[in-house]
Design a protein around this motif. Structure first.
Motif, PDB file in Angstrom:
ATOM      1  N   UNK A  39      18.720   6.146  21.900  1.00  0.00           N
ATOM      2  CA  UNK A  39      18.058   5.350  23.476  1.00  0.00           C
ATOM      3  C   UNK A  39      16.718   6.297  23.686  1.00  0.00           C
ATOM      4  N   UNK A  40      17.055   7.198  23.027  1.00  0.00           N
ATOM      5  CA  UNK A  40      15.473   8.221  23.858  1.00  0.00           C
ATOM      6  C   UNK A  40      14.656   7.585  22.777  1.00  0.00           C
ATOM      7  N   UNK A  41      14.507   6.922  21.767  1.00  0.00           N
ATOM      8  CA  UNK A  41      12.520   6.728  21.296  1.00  0.00           C
ATOM      9  C   UNK A  41      12.777   5.447  21.791  1.00  0.00           C
ATOM     10  N   UNK A  42      11.336   5.063  21.518  1.00  0.00           N
ATOM     11  CA  UNK A  42      11.357   3.939  22.282  1.00  0.00           C
ATOM     12  C   UNK A  42      11.311   2.653  21.856  1.00  0.00           C
ATOM     13  N   UNK A  43      11.012   1.527  21.607  1.00  0.00           N
ATOM     14  CA  UNK A  43      11.327   0.429  21.663  1.00  0.00           C
ATOM     15  C   UNK A  43      10.264   0.868  19.981  1.00  0.00           C
ATOM     16  N   UNK A  44       9.061   0.813  20.407  1.00  0.00           N
ATOM     17  CA  UNK A  44       7.753   0.765  19.377  1.00  0.00           C
ATOM     18  C   UNK A  44       7.617   1.449  18.451  1.00  0.00           C
ATOM     19  N   UNK A  45       8.466   2.931  18.116  1.00  0.00           N
ATOM     20  CA  UNK A  45       8.601   3.185  17.169  1.00  0.00           C
ATOM     21  C   UNK A  45      10.118   3.637  16.432  1.00  0.00           C
ATOM     22  N   UNK A  46      11.187   2.853  16.943  1.00  0.00           N
ATOM     23  CA  UNK A  46      12.309   2.738  16.667  1.00  0.00           C
ATOM     24  C   UNK A  46      12.361   1.634  15.825  1.00  0.00           C
ATOM     25  N   UNK A  47      11.872   0.321  16.055  1.00  0.00           N
ATOM     26  CA  UNK A  47      12.489  -0.806  15.405  1.00  0.00           C
ATOM     27  C   UNK A  47      11.427  -0.966  14.336  1.00  0.00           C
ATOM     28  N   UNK A  48       9.857  -0.552  14.061  1.00  0.00           N
ATOM     29  CA  UNK A  48       9.298  -0.579  13.171  1.00  0.00           C
ATOM     30  C   UNK A  48      10.264   0.627  11.776  1.00  0.00           C
ATOM     31  N   UNK A  49      10.868   1.999  12.450  1.00  0.00           N
ATOM     32  CA  UNK A  49      11.288   2.619  11.556  1.00  0.00           C
ATOM     33  C   UNK A  49      12.589   1.862  10.882  1.00  0.00           C
ATOM     34  N   UNK A  50      12.719   1.254  11.567  1.00  0.00           N
ATOM     35  CA  UNK A  50      14.336   0.415  10.778  1.00  0.00           C
ATOM     36  C   UNK A  50      14.162  -0.487  10.362  1.00  0.00           C
ATOM     37  N   UNK A  51      12.857  -1.844  10.640  1.00  0.00           N
ATOM     38  CA  UNK A  51      12.347  -2.441   9.543  1.00  0.00           C
ATOM     39  C   UNK A  51      12.305  -1.594   8.520  1.00  0.00           C
ATOM     40  N   UNK A  52      11.662  -0.542   8.935  1.00  0.00           N
ATOM     41  CA  UNK A  52      11.139  -0.247   7.026  1.00  0.00           C
ATOM     42  C   UNK A  52      12.137   0.503   6.433  1.00  0.00           C
ATOM     43  N   UNK A  53      13.523   1.233   6.708  1.00  0.00           N
ATOM     44  CA  UNK A  53      14.503   1.212   6.593  1.00  0.00           C
ATOM     45  C   UNK A  53      15.120  -0.201   5.644  1.00  0.00           C
ATOM     46  N   UNK A  54      15.286  -1.182   6.331  1.00  0.00           N
ATOM     47  CA  UNK A  54      15.559  -2.027   5.554  1.00  0.00           C
ATOM     48  C   UNK A  54      15.142  -3.451   4.433  1.00  0.00           C
ATOM     49  N   UNK A  55      14.098  -3.271   5.062  1.00  0.00           N
ATOM     50  CA  UNK A  55      13.214  -3.167   3.886  1.00  0.00           C
ATOM     51  C   UNK A  55      13.012  -2.655   2.457  1.00  0.00           C
ATOM     52  N   UNK A  56      13.035  -1.560   3.084  1.00  0.00           N
ATOM     53  CA  UNK A  56      12.808  -0.220   1.873  1.00  0.00           C
ATOM     54  C   UNK A  56      14.578  -0.414   0.938  1.00  0.00           C
ATOM     55  N   UNK A  57      15.478  -1.097   1.784  1.00  0.00           N
ATOM     56  CA  UNK A  57      16.699  -0.999   1.104  1.00  0.00           C
ATOM     57  C   UNK A  57      16.515  -1.897   0.347  1.00  0.00           C
ATOM     58  N   UNK A  58      16.784  -3.310   1.142  1.00  0.00           N
ATOM     59  CA  UNK A  58      16.614  -4.369   0.557  1.00  0.00           C
ATOM     60  C   UNK A  58      15.474  -4.471  -0.926  1.00  0.00           C
ATOM     61  N   UNK A  59      14.741  -3.739  -0.854  1.00  0.00           N
ATOM     62  CA  UNK A  59      13.454  -3.484  -2.296  1.00  0.00           C
ATOM     63  C   UNK A  59      15.048  -3.022  -3.552  1.00  0.00           C
ATOM     64  N   UNK A  60      15.993  -2.745  -3.458  1.00  0.00           N
ATOM     65  CA  UNK A  60      17.131  -1.398  -4.297  1.00  0.00           C
ATOM     66  C   UNK A  60      17.576  -2.128  -5.280  1.00  0.00           C
ATOM     67  N   UNK A  61      17.451  -2.566  -6.384  1.00  0.00           N
ATOM     68  CA  UNK A  61      17.589  -3.104  -7.345  1.00  0.00           C
ATOM     69  C   UNK A  61      19.253  -3.443  -7.393  1.00  0.00           C
ATOM     70  N   UNK A  62      20.027  -2.073  -6.251  1.00  0.00           N
ATOM     71  CA  UNK A  62      21.648  -1.834  -6.021  1.00  0.00           C
ATOM     72  C   UNK A  62      21.062  -1.298  -4.346  1.00  0.00           C
ATOM     73  N   UNK A  63      21.644  -1.583  -3.940  1.00  0.00           N
ATOM     74  CA  UNK A  63      21.963  -1.156  -2.292  1.00  0.00           C
ATOM     75  C   UNK A  63      23.189   0.297  -2.898  1.00  0.00           C
ATOM     76  N   UNK A  64      24.062   0.257  -3.475  1.00  0.00           N
ATOM     77  CA  UNK A  64      25.404   0.611  -3.969  1.00  0.00           C
ATOM     78  C   UNK A  64      25.652   1.165  -4.927  1.00  0.00           C
ATOM     79  N   UNK A  65      25.576   2.301  -5.220  1.00  0.00           N
ATOM     80  CA  UNK A  65      25.434   2.520  -6.620  1.00  0.00           C
ATOM     81  C   UNK A  65      26.987   2.705  -7.855  1.00  0.00           C
ATOM     82  N   UNK A  66      27.946   1.844  -7.194  1.00  0.00           N
ATOM     83  CA  UNK A  66      28.822   2.300  -7.457  1.00  0.00           C
ATOM     84  C   UNK A  66      29.199   0.656  -8.126  1.00  0.00           C
TER      85      UNK A  66
END
Length: 240
Positions: free
Chosen positions: A177-204
């Motif tokens: 909550x202390x992080x403003x939207x203009x910083x939080x949401x681009x960072x969250x978006x990057x996490x999601x996009x980077x994770x979706x690019x992976x062949x496998x999200x889960x290792x096992x």
């Protein structure tokens, strides 16, 4: 009705206490021991902090219940218990410099207690590696299958039902909550996009087969929502 996972309730506290007690007993220390009593108070205080909206006692209880269902030997169960209980014991979000140290500080906190319990060095080494790996969520399943399984369990919220996933994303936003939207949401978006690019999200294979489809559906829906939010908040160019 789905209960609010962001608000810990007594059943979650009891679950974590039971697993913590079992961990201590494994090293011949009991609930009446002063050190064990003091540590349990510290664990409750850490995960019960007012700013813990997702990384709280309910999250730890969820992991421990999942570990209970695994077909593993006693030693492995203890290793996974220790990692689950301590992996988020330090969780700072308002200060980004400290935020990047969360996993290392959590690891150090657990190592200190496990050392006091006289846990074997090999046990502590595995614990340290697994907790610190939650920073990047990278462990080679061929080298440490149980470590990879722990990371998958920690990420399993991604593959849950859509309504629970929405509760999770709302809770994460509150924690930051202390992080403003203009910083939080681009960072969250990057996490999601980077994770979706992976062949496998889960290792096992176990968790991949169970959760991959739902996880990708949930994350793509969140990506769409965040992009729409960013577009709405973007400054509009003036017509000259």
């Amino acid at each position: 009705m789905q209960r609010d996972r962001t608000k810990p309730i007594s059943i979650d506290v009891s679950c974590v206490e039971r697993h913590f007690t079992a961990l201590c007993k494994h090293f011949n220390h009991f609930a009446k021991d002063v050190a064990v009593q003091a540590e349990w108070v510290a664990i409750q205080k850490a995960y019960g902090a007012h700013d813990r909206h997702y990384h709280n006692i309910a999250h730890i209880a969820h992991l421990l219940r999942a570990i209970e269902k695994l077909d593993v030997d006693v030693e492995t169960r203890m290793e996974l218990r220790a990692a689950a209980i301590y992996h988020d014991i330090v969780y700072v979000t308002a200060n980004q410099a400290l935020y990047r140290q969360n996993e290392y500080l959590s690891s150090a906190r657990g190592v200190e207690f496990l050392g006091a319990m006289r846990a074997p060095d090999a046990f502590i080494d595995k614990f340290k590696a697994r907790v610190e790996a939650t920073r990047t969520h990278e462990i080679d399943a061929k080298v440490d299958y149980n470590g990879a399984l722990f990371l998958d369990l920690d990420m399993s919220i991604l593959g849950t039902k859509p309504n629970i996933y929405r509760d999770y994303t709302a809770a994460i936003r509150k924690e930051f909550g202390a992080i403003p939207d203009e910083i939080f949401y681009p960072a969250r978006l990057k996490f999601l996009q980077d994770t979706l690019k992976k062949d496998r999200i889960f290792k096992t294979d176990l968790m991949h087969d169970r959760l991959d489809t739902n996880a990708r559906m949930n994350m793509r829906a969140e990506v769409h929502q965040i992009r729409a939010l960013i577009d709405r908040n973007a400054p509009k160019a003036r017509a000259s």
